[in-house]
Design a protein around this motif. Sequence first.
Motif, PDB file in Angstrom:
ATOM      1  N   GLY A 240      37.180  62.501 -48.422  1.00  0.00           N
ATOM      2  CA  GLY A 240      36.217  63.209 -47.573  1.00  0.00           C
ATOM      3  C   GLY A 240      36.536  64.672 -47.351  1.00  0.00           C
ATOM      4  N   VAL A 241      35.795  65.242 -46.397  1.00  0.00           N
ATOM      5  CA  VAL A 241      35.898  66.678 -46.122  1.00  0.00           C
ATOM      6  C   VAL A 241      35.906  66.879 -44.608  1.00  0.00           C
ATOM      7  CG1 VAL A 241      34.791  68.930 -46.491  1.00  0.00           C
ATOM      8  CG2 VAL A 241      34.458  67.124 -48.172  1.00  0.00           C
ATOM      9  N   VAL A 242      36.730  67.791 -44.114  1.00  0.00           N
ATOM     10  CA  VAL A 242      36.688  68.168 -42.698  1.00  0.00           C
ATOM     11  C   VAL A 242      36.533  69.684 -42.606  1.00  0.00           C
ATOM     12  CG1 VAL A 242      37.886  66.306 -41.469  1.00  0.00           C
ATOM     13  CG2 VAL A 242      39.212  67.957 -42.720  1.00  0.00           C
ATOM     14  N   ALA A 243      35.874  70.131 -41.538  1.00  0.00           N
ATOM     15  CA  ALA A 243      35.653  71.571 -41.376  1.00  0.00           C
ATOM     16  C   ALA A 243      35.642  71.905 -39.892  1.00  0.00           C
ATOM     17  CB  ALA A 243      34.323  71.972 -42.011  1.00  0.00           C
ATOM     18  N   SER A 244      35.911  73.173 -39.607  1.00  0.00           N
ATOM     19  CA  SER A 244      35.864  73.615 -38.221  1.00  0.00           C
ATOM     20  C   SER A 244      35.323  75.039 -38.157  1.00  0.00           C
ATOM     21  CB  SER A 244      37.275  73.590 -37.641  1.00  0.00           C
ATOM     22  OG  SER A 244      37.418  74.572 -36.639  1.00  0.00           O
ATOM     23  N   ASP A 245      34.488  75.287 -37.134  1.00  0.00           N
ATOM     24  CA  ASP A 245      34.047  76.678 -36.941  1.00  0.00           C
ATOM     25  C   ASP A 245      34.660  77.227 -35.651  1.00  0.00           C
ATOM     26  OD1 ASP A 245      32.661  75.308 -35.020  1.00  0.00           O
ATOM     27  OD2 ASP A 245      30.662  75.910 -35.681  1.00  0.00           O
ATOM     28  N   GLY A 246      35.695  76.521 -35.163  1.00  0.00           N
ATOM     29  CA  GLY A 246      36.366  76.958 -33.947  1.00  0.00           C
ATOM     30  C   GLY A 246      35.719  76.380 -32.691  1.00  0.00           C
ATOM     31  N   ARG A 247      34.469  75.891 -32.820  1.00  0.00           N
ATOM     32  CA  ARG A 247      33.778  75.307 -31.660  1.00  0.00           C
ATOM     33  C   ARG A 247      33.528  73.820 -31.892  1.00  0.00           C
ATOM     34  NH1 ARG A 247      28.619  77.254 -30.706  1.00  0.00           N
ATOM     35  NH2 ARG A 247      28.455  77.663 -32.933  1.00  0.00           N
ATOM     36  N   TYR A 248      33.186  73.494 -33.122  1.00  0.00           N
ATOM     37  CA  TYR A 248      32.934  72.101 -33.494  1.00  0.00           C
ATOM     38  C   TYR A 248      33.793  71.709 -34.678  1.00  0.00           C
ATOM     39  CZ  TYR A 248      28.953  72.237 -30.370  1.00  0.00           C
ATOM     40  OH  TYR A 248      28.172  72.359 -29.258  1.00  0.00           O
ATOM     41  N   PHE A 249      33.994  70.406 -34.768  1.00  0.00           N
ATOM     42  CA  PHE A 249      34.782  69.818 -35.828  1.00  0.00           C
ATOM     43  C   PHE A 249      33.811  68.941 -36.621  1.00  0.00           C
ATOM     44  CE2 PHE A 249      38.418  67.073 -37.109  1.00  0.00           C
ATOM     45  CZ  PHE A 249      39.246  68.090 -37.548  1.00  0.00           C
ATOM     46  N   TYR A 250      33.689  69.170 -37.900  1.00  0.00           N
ATOM     47  CA  TYR A 250      32.733  68.434 -38.741  1.00  0.00           C
ATOM     48  C   TYR A 250      33.510  67.560 -39.725  1.00  0.00           C
ATOM     49  CZ  TYR A 250      29.695  72.289 -37.243  1.00  0.00           C
ATOM     50  OH  TYR A 250      28.990  73.215 -36.505  1.00  0.00           O
ATOM     51  N   SER A 251      33.029  66.343 -39.966  1.00  0.00           N
ATOM     52  CA  SER A 251      33.685  65.531 -40.997  1.00  0.00           C
ATOM     53  C   SER A 251      32.649  64.687 -41.742  1.00  0.00           C
ATOM     54  CB  SER A 251      34.767  64.639 -40.388  1.00  0.00           C
ATOM     55  OG  SER A 251      34.197  63.796 -39.424  1.00  0.00           O
ATOM     56  N   ALA A 252      32.988  64.350 -42.962  1.00  0.00           N
ATOM     57  CA  ALA A 252      32.069  63.547 -43.781  1.00  0.00           C
ATOM     58  C   ALA A 252      32.847  62.809 -44.847  1.00  0.00           C
ATOM     59  CB  ALA A 252      31.035  64.457 -44.450  1.00  0.00           C
ATOM     60  N   ASN A 253      32.288  61.671 -45.261  1.00  0.00           N
ATOM     61  CA  ASN A 253      32.856  60.967 -46.420  1.00  0.00           C
ATOM     62  C   ASN A 253      32.257  61.565 -47.679  1.00  0.00           C
ATOM     63  OD1 ASN A 253      34.373  59.160 -44.892  1.00  0.00           O
ATOM     64  ND2 ASN A 253      32.578  57.841 -44.590  1.00  0.00           N
ATOM     65  N   VAL A 254      32.880  61.276 -48.808  1.00  0.00           N
ATOM     66  CA  VAL A 254      32.276  61.760 -50.066  1.00  0.00           C
ATOM     67  C   VAL A 254      31.235  60.746 -50.532  1.00  0.00           C
ATOM     68  CG1 VAL A 254      34.331  63.017 -50.763  1.00  0.00           C
ATOM     69  CG2 VAL A 254      34.038  60.665 -51.533  1.00  0.00           C
ATOM     70  N   LEU A 255      30.476  61.109 -51.539  1.00  0.00           N
ATOM     71  CA  LEU A 255      29.529  60.161 -52.140  1.00  0.00           C
ATOM     72  C   LEU A 255      30.306  59.297 -53.121  1.00  0.00           C
ATOM     73  CD1 LEU A 255      26.493  62.511 -52.903  1.00  0.00           C
ATOM     74  CD2 LEU A 255      26.497  60.554 -51.328  1.00  0.00           C
ATOM     75  N   GLY A 312      15.937  72.439 -56.541  1.00  0.00           N
ATOM     76  CA  GLY A 312      14.824  71.517 -56.796  1.00  0.00           C
ATOM     77  C   GLY A 312      15.271  70.136 -57.264  1.00  0.00           C
ATOM     78  N   ASP A 313      16.554  69.958 -57.608  1.00  0.00           N
ATOM     79  CA  ASP A 313      17.040  68.619 -57.977  1.00  0.00           C
ATOM     80  C   ASP A 313      17.059  67.735 -56.735  1.00  0.00           C
ATOM     81  OD1 ASP A 313      17.493  69.358 -60.556  1.00  0.00           O
ATOM     82  OD2 ASP A 313      19.684  69.459 -60.413  1.00  0.00           O
ATOM     83  N   ASN A 314      16.897  66.424 -56.944  1.00  0.00           N
ATOM     84  CA  ASN A 314      17.050  65.496 -55.823  1.00  0.00           C
ATOM     85  C   ASN A 314      18.514  65.163 -55.664  1.00  0.00           C
ATOM     86  OD1 ASN A 314      14.391  65.121 -54.999  1.00  0.00           O
ATOM     87  ND2 ASN A 314      14.023  63.793 -56.785  1.00  0.00           N
ATOM     88  N   TRP A 315      18.978  65.116 -54.439  1.00  0.00           N
ATOM     89  CA  TRP A 315      20.371  64.721 -54.224  1.00  0.00           C
ATOM     90  C   TRP A 315      20.506  64.001 -52.898  1.00  0.00           C
ATOM     91  CZ3 TRP A 315      22.604  67.632 -50.160  1.00  0.00           C
ATOM     92  CH2 TRP A 315      21.948  68.829 -49.850  1.00  0.00           C
ATOM     93  N   GLU A 316      21.570  63.161 -52.825  1.00  0.00           N
ATOM     94  CA  GLU A 316      21.759  62.313 -51.651  1.00  0.00           C
ATOM     95  C   GLU A 316      22.586  63.042 -50.592  1.00  0.00           C
ATOM     96  OE1 GLU A 316      23.475  58.565 -52.862  1.00  0.00           O
ATOM     97  OE2 GLU A 316      23.915  58.056 -50.764  1.00  0.00           O
ATOM     98  N   LYS A 317      22.106  62.961 -49.337  1.00  0.00           N
ATOM     99  CA  LYS A 317      22.828  63.648 -48.251  1.00  0.00           C
ATOM    100  C   LYS A 317      23.740  62.671 -47.515  1.00  0.00           C
ATOM    101  CE  LYS A 317      19.576  67.327 -47.039  1.00  0.00           C
ATOM    102  NZ  LYS A 317      18.259  67.099 -47.610  1.00  0.00           N
ATOM    103  N   VAL A 318      25.021  63.002 -47.395  1.00  0.00           N
ATOM    104  CA  VAL A 318      25.935  62.142 -46.629  1.00  0.00           C
ATOM    105  C   VAL A 318      25.734  62.405 -45.132  1.00  0.00           C
ATOM    106  CG1 VAL A 318      27.757  61.997 -48.373  1.00  0.00           C
ATOM    107  CG2 VAL A 318      27.805  63.876 -46.714  1.00  0.00           C
ATOM    108  N   LYS A 319      26.247  61.471 -44.321  1.00  0.00           N
ATOM    109  CA  LYS A 319      26.145  61.626 -42.868  1.00  0.00           C
ATOM    110  C   LYS A 319      27.269  62.568 -42.396  1.00  0.00           C
ATOM    111  CE  LYS A 319      25.509  58.522 -38.964  1.00  0.00           C
ATOM    112  NZ  LYS A 319      26.550  58.958 -38.087  1.00  0.00           N
ATOM    113  N   ILE A 320      26.909  63.497 -41.529  1.00  0.00           N
ATOM    114  CA  ILE A 320      27.924  64.441 -41.014  1.00  0.00           C
ATOM    115  C   ILE A 320      28.249  64.073 -39.568  1.00  0.00           C
ATOM    116  CG2 ILE A 320      28.415  66.878 -40.471  1.00  0.00           C
ATOM    117  CD1 ILE A 320      27.960  66.549 -43.454  1.00  0.00           C
ATOM    118  N   LYS A 321      29.524  63.950 -39.269  1.00  0.00           N
ATOM    119  CA  LYS A 321      29.956  63.713 -37.872  1.00  0.00           C
ATOM    120  C   LYS A 321      30.304  65.061 -37.272  1.00  0.00           C
ATOM    121  CE  LYS A 321      32.713  59.690 -37.653  1.00  0.00           C
ATOM    122  NZ  LYS A 321      34.092  59.352 -37.522  1.00  0.00           N
TER     123      LYS A 321
END
Length: 328
Positions: A240-255, A312-321
């Motif tokens: 997965g991936v984790v990110a921070s903008d200093g105010r929020y913490f974002y995380s997601a699994n990979v596809l 314009g390609d179709n792609w699947e969006k993962v859920k972001i926490k």
Amino acid sequence: MFDVITFGSAAQDIFLRLNKKQVIVGKKFTAGKGVCFDLGSKVDVEEIYFYCGGGGINTSATFAKQGLKTAYCGAIGKDLAGEEIIKDLNNRGVAVDFVKEKGKPTNHSIIFNLSQKDRTIIAYRGASELLAREDIPWDKMGSRWFYLAPLSGLACETSKSIINFAKEKEIKIAFNPGTFQISLPGKILSEILSKIDILILNQEEASFLTKIPFIKEKEIFEKIDKMCPGIAIMTKGAKGVVASDGRYFYSANVLKTKVVDKTGAGDSFGAGFVSGFIKANGDIGYAMQLGIANSASCLQQWGAKNGLLGEGDNWEKVKIKKLKYEKS
Ligand SMILES: Nc1ncnc2c1ncn2[C@@H]1O[C@H](COP(=O)(O)OP(=O)(O)OP(=O)(O)O)[C@@H](O)[C@H]1O
Ligand SMILES: [Mg+2]
């Protein structure tokens, strides 16, 4: 005026599929396993592919496919591989105005692929390392964003000039440093990091930068947030991936995806993230989704640029926490 100018290596990648029997287990190898050939023998390979690659080229391919006006700035040698790189950039609609020919052969990578997880890269770091301050036509470098992929050698020092220039001209900077850049003297590195808008690291790089084991994610981000005012992202391979903008913490699994070749995972994620960020006006969740989908799509094919998602390609969006960032 470009949307994005990318910096980083330009290479000829040669992919070889090796046989599992070439892997031997041994304590001498850092990973506990090594690739082995009989001395003096001829080794047959069943599959071989040639593609242009390198971080600067790979990321420019994503930006162009996403419909952004893109240029690549970097160095090649006066050789066939260099000519192929120019042809490839032209075919992809990436501007080559800032490509410089230098006095060493073009970078080459020989990539031994054994299975989904195992690969060994033999790299010749050639012309790309030689990009110097004087090679960059600064007065023509108008862009909304600069994307800096890993660079080593002389060009590693050049990163500082590129970043200072961007800051002065109010060009936004995305930076995916390699170990060479993370190893720059502390004072230079902290000056660089203080100017970055989006910092992209994998687990090992994040840990190397902060000197904190990568399982301690919160500590890692707290330390990075002090060094870099921008958005910090840590990619964790299949985890997965984790990110921070200093105010929020974002995380997601990979596809979940079949992996044919892992080359270009980091570049396709980073350039996908920044494309999403630009196109969705700073929406971090959307940027993460595009980065994750772009890298999953890249991993399904050989080479670092095949399978990249186009506009314009179709792609699947993962859920972001998204969680409020509680600092300790
Ligand atoms: N097995 C996998 N399945 C699905 N997605 C993956 C897998 N491995 C990597 N990815 C995607 O690629 C992204 C980047 O991978 P990783 O964290 O391995 O980067 P990296 O180590 O910088 O890669 P590189 O070696 O290309 O520089 C991940 O965040 C994820 O979105
Ligand atoms: Mg990487």
